[in-house]
Design an enzyme around this catalytic site. Sequence first.
Site, short mmCIF file in Angstrom:
data_model
loop_
_atom_site.label_atom_id
_atom_site.label_comp_id
_atom_site.label_asym_id
_atom_site.label_seq_id
_atom_site.Cartn_x
_atom_site.Cartn_y
_atom_site.Cartn_z
N GLU A 122 0.82 -1.22 0.00
CA GLU A 122 0.00 0.00 0.00
C GLU A 122 0.85 1.26 0.00
OE1 GLU A 122 -2.79 -0.33 -0.92
OE2 GLU A 122 -4.21 -1.36 0.38
N THR A 176 -5.55 7.98 -3.01
CA THR A 176 -5.77 7.68 -1.60
C THR A 176 -5.02 8.68 -0.72
OG1 THR A 176 -6.13 5.36 -2.10
CG2 THR A 176 -5.64 5.87 0.18
#
Length: 299
Positions: A122, A176
């Site tokens: 991530e 994000t």
Amino acid sequence: MRIKAPSSTANLGPGFDIFGLALDAYYDEVEVSIIDHDIIIESYDNIPLDVKSNSAGLAATKLLNDFKISDGLKIKIKKGIPTGYGLGSSAASAAAVIRALDKLYELELTNEELVKYAAIGEQASAGSIHYDNVAASMLGGFVIVRSEPFRVVRIEPPEMRFCIAIPKIDVPNMKTQVARSVIPNDIPLKSMVSNLSNASMIVAGFSMKDIRLITESIRDVIIEPARARLIKGYEKVKKNALEAGALAVTISGAGPSLIAFLDGREEAVRRAMLDGFKEDGIDAHTILCNIDRKGTSII
Ligand code: HSE
């Protein structure tokens, strides 16, 4: 070793960075082969092929280093999950490659270790590590993650149906990261109590397989209002879907997709969501789906 990994929705309202739910809407497929040296990423899809910028590549690099494995790897990625729409796309590729390496090298990693390695990916796509999407994609079902001390709990969820509305808009690079930058740093005590109580009720709802308790608790007074401004159509889509009979509507992960929790009236909710985006001049598409209960699996 070929592995598929499901899409997922993170947060479920008040469970920011804590809750994940695996969805059978889309799957990524990853094929991992051992080669002499270097890690090579291959894909026909529009994703970074540079190892450090690719969630699967970054996660695999860390695992090989930690276990002092000197082989190289060829990682072929077939994206089924749309990238950048809040459906756990980068998490799924990373989860699949870590599951593949666990099998190939017979590492027998625990669920916690699998999730921790996959989450390293991530960093490549979100700029920071969060475990909710990778945990759901890895294990399937409903998951709760806590980072300190690290723990992942999976709860077998009741039968549930969802409608996801995905706006046809260009998402910024590192979306994000952008969506995380708008979250307030200071939280009023009242808001904290509200989110904590609703998150607790969601856990109780999944444990008791009580869909009403789950959906009436999907209320986030902290992160969702801050992020709503980033999603054109948000207010109308949510209002329309609730009026059409959805039990709850929230942002899927960091967005911009919105997810409705259904109790029948699927076509009405689907249309209502599309119309909501349309009223703000945005084309969208919808997908109806269920929970994925398996997580990563060999194909
Ligand atoms: N919990 C993460 C966030 C999920 O909301 O930023 C990102 O998909």
